[in-house]
Scaffold this active site. Structure first.
Site, short mmCIF file in Angstrom:
data_model
loop_
_atom_site.label_atom_id
_atom_site.label_comp_id
_atom_site.label_asym_id
_atom_site.label_seq_id
_atom_site.Cartn_x
_atom_site.Cartn_y
_atom_site.Cartn_z
N ILE A 157 -3.81 -29.90 8.37
CA ILE A 157 -2.57 -29.13 7.99
C ILE A 157 -1.93 -29.74 6.68
O ILE A 157 -1.44 -30.82 6.95
CB ILE A 157 -1.60 -29.05 9.11
CG1 ILE A 157 -2.09 -28.37 10.41
CG2 ILE A 157 -0.08 -28.01 8.74
CD1 ILE A 157 -2.79 -27.14 10.16
N GLU A 367 -8.68 -22.24 3.15
CA GLU A 367 -8.00 -20.81 3.21
C GLU A 367 -9.12 -19.74 3.44
O GLU A 367 -9.24 -18.48 2.82
CB GLU A 367 -7.30 -20.39 1.94
CG GLU A 367 -6.06 -21.33 1.84
CD GLU A 367 -5.04 -20.98 1.18
OE1 GLU A 367 -4.90 -19.91 0.65
OE2 GLU A 367 -4.03 -21.98 0.68
N1 COS Z 1 -4.38 -7.74 6.49
C1 COS Z 1 -3.66 -6.91 7.62
N2 COS Z 1 -4.44 -6.96 8.83
C2 COS Z 1 -5.42 -7.54 8.93
C3 COS Z 1 -6.16 -8.21 8.04
C4 COS Z 1 -5.63 -8.43 6.81
N3 COS Z 1 -6.15 -8.99 5.78
N4 COS Z 1 -7.42 -8.75 8.22
C5 COS Z 1 -7.37 -8.14 9.62
N5 COS Z 1 -6.39 -7.61 10.06
C6 COS Z 1 -6.07 -6.97 11.43
C7 COS Z 1 -7.25 -5.89 11.72
O1 COS Z 1 -6.67 -4.47 10.91
C8 COS Z 1 -6.97 -5.92 12.96
O2 COS Z 1 -5.82 -4.87 13.60
P1 COS Z 1 -6.22 -3.36 14.08
O3 COS Z 1 -7.21 -3.33 15.27
O4 COS Z 1 -4.90 -3.09 14.51
O5 COS Z 1 -6.49 -2.64 12.69
C9 COS Z 1 -6.67 -7.11 13.63
O6 COS Z 1 -5.99 -7.79 12.46
C10 COS Z 1 -8.02 -7.95 13.78
O7 COS Z 1 -8.90 -7.87 12.80
P2 COS Z 1 -10.52 -8.22 13.09
O8 COS Z 1 -11.15 -7.30 13.59
O9 COS Z 1 -11.00 -8.36 11.46
O10 COS Z 1 -10.43 -9.72 13.35
P3 COS Z 1 -11.48 -10.53 13.89
O11 COS Z 1 -10.81 -11.23 14.95
O12 COS Z 1 -12.93 -10.19 13.83
O13 COS Z 1 -11.15 -11.71 12.39
C11 COS Z 1 -12.03 -12.76 10.47
C12 COS Z 1 -12.33 -12.21 11.85
C13 COS Z 1 -13.14 -13.35 9.88
C14 COS Z 1 -11.64 -11.64 9.47
C15 COS Z 1 -10.88 -13.67 10.48
O14 COS Z 1 -10.93 -14.57 11.57
C16 COS Z 1 -10.63 -14.49 9.29
O15 COS Z 1 -10.13 -13.97 8.21
N6 COS Z 1 -10.83 -16.04 9.21
C17 COS Z 1 -10.50 -16.59 8.21
C18 COS Z 1 -9.40 -17.66 8.64
C19 COS Z 1 -9.14 -18.66 7.67
O16 COS Z 1 -9.32 -18.31 6.20
N7 COS Z 1 -8.98 -19.93 7.84
C20 COS Z 1 -8.76 -20.90 6.99
C21 COS Z 1 -7.56 -21.87 7.62
S1 COS Z 1 -6.08 -21.09 7.43
S2 COS Z 1 -5.59 -22.14 5.78
#
Ligand code: COS
Length: 400
Positions: A157, A367
């Protein structure tokens, strides 16, 4: 792309450029050695208003557009990357949840403190077993009377040691998962049951600190859900929206670092020419410089285009991932070429290339890793039925 800027913004950009050249860069290697930014420097960053770039003016921020904000990041990352990191969480992932979804009371209470830099914010999503796969987080939040009880650990964090406010993502309904079962909370430093572990010792971004957060039966007020109780279960979307913007910022950071590395290489090659190195010995490095400039040109166009789309209110999930993967991978390629141009001298800390090489490698991880970005891009391509959307080039009204 010729981006028109207001006089006010041009003044700010000029002041930031001077601050980078005259104040940040001269102490960059000392900051690296100490793994610490002096508090007097943080005060100067506060005075420039850089802790509140996206915060609306009504709450004391600069209310910059996405385009303006990324231009500031492009400048500030032409020196040690840790300076950007010190303000990055407060301008991005740590506070944007409140800017996007916060209640009026939350905005009134927190945003002025954040914008002034009095309070730093952090974003707590990653866990020991769920970094990239954010859908597998385990930290729980259970409602007990008028309090939420948080249990679990967060890792890596950024700015946890400096932060007064944490945006914490936790599971409130395991069965619903990312669709209605994840909630974003505001947790203030010092609340009982919440502790911060020792700082991580890591390969790069030495002056930017990351820590583990530990929550043991930590009780926070019921109203600390970002956006209030009606937003319970909406935290995954909040987090993903916040990351969309964060990925554009990451692209800008990689671009700033790439620009600086190229300039260091140009100076180096000019020195060689001045010292009489035969031209045929320099052709390889000339080609490397040409490749750097070409990639930087392409990266800047895509970044500005994506920022412009976002400022038009368009969804940029796919574009933000494209920008992140392209710009951060480019920065690593450029760091590698720069090391070759500097030859053995590139390994010397005083030449700064080795610091950039270590730091930009981290941009490909946090990120969201490059692999995650590719998953997001390809999912969007496969999901979208509209052929026009597959290679979207929305340019109407775009600056020349
Ligand atoms: N903006 C708005 N809503 C979003 C979104 C976005 N960018 N991405 C996903 N959602 C929403 C989806 O629309 C879905 O909702 P609905 O079914 O109501 O439409 C819900 O969130 C779940 O989305 P999804 O099916 O894509 O979720 P997953 O569990 O499959 O997520 C990924 C997979 C890879 C997309 C996600 O885990 C991710 O981005 N991980 C990376 C996290 C990250 O960057 N970590 C770094 C540390 S944090 S600094």
């Amino acid at each position: 792309m010729n981006v028109p800027v207001s006089e006010d913004f041009q003044n700010l950009l000029d002041r930031v450029r001077q601050f980078v050249q005259n104040t940040l860069e001269p102490i960059s290697l000392q900051v690296e050695a100490d793994a610490e930014i002096p508090e007097t420097i943080v005060d100067q960053i506060r005075a420039l208003g850089l802790f509140g770039m996206p915060v609306p003016k009504a709450f004391g921020g600069l209310e910059l557009t996405t385009m303006e904000e990324i231009r500031i990041y492009e400048e500030i990352t032409q020196t040690n990357a840790c300076y950007r990191s010190r303000i990055g969480t407060s301008n991005g992932i740590g506070s944007m949840g409140i800017v996007y979804d916060g209640t009026d009371e939350q905005k009134q209470h927190y945003l002025p403190r954040i914008a002034s830099g009095q309070w730093t914010t952090s974003f707590a999503l990653t866990e020991p077993d769920a970094g990239s796969d954010a859908s597998h987080i385990r930290m729980s939040a259970v409602l007990d009377g008028d309090a939420w009880v948080l249990n679990g650990n967060k890792v890596f964090i950024t700015n946890a040691d400096a932060a007064q406010l944490f945006t914490v993502i936790a599971v409130t309904d395991e069965e619903k998962g990312t669709r209605g079962g994840v909630t974003a909370f505001i947790v203030e430093r010092g609340v009982p049951g919440f502790s911060i572990g020792p700082g991580d010792v890591k390969m790069g971004l030495k002056g930017s600190h990351t820590h583990e957060l530990v929550f043991k039966d930590c009780r926070i007020p019921r109203e600390n859900v970002i956006g209030g109780m009606e937003k319970v279960g909406q935290g995954f979307k909040t987090a993903m929206q916040v990351l969309d913007k964060g990925r554009l910022s990451m692209g800008a950071c990689a671009l700033g670092a790439s620009q600086k590395m190229m300039e260091l290489c140009i100076d180096r090659v000019r020195e060689k020419i001045a010292a009489g190195t035969p031209k045929d010995q320099l052709q390889t490095v000339q080609f490397a410089l040409a490749d750097m400039a070409t990639q930087i040109f392409a990266a800047r166009q895509m970044l500005y285009h994506a920022a412009w789309l976002k400022d038009q209110g368009r969804g940029v999930t796919r574009e933000a991932s494209m920008v992140k993967v392209f710009c951060t991978e480019m920065a690593s390629r450029i760091a590698d070429s720069a090391l070759e141009i500097f030859e053995a001298d590139g390994c010397l800390t005083r030449n700064r290339i080795e610091m950039f090489l270590r730091d930009v490698r981290l941009y490909r991880i946090y990120e969201g890793t490059s692999e995650i970005q590719r998953i997001i891009i390809s999912r969007d391509l496969l999901k979208n039925q509209n052929p026009e959307h597959r290679g979207r080039t929305a340019t109407a009204g775009m600056p020349d």
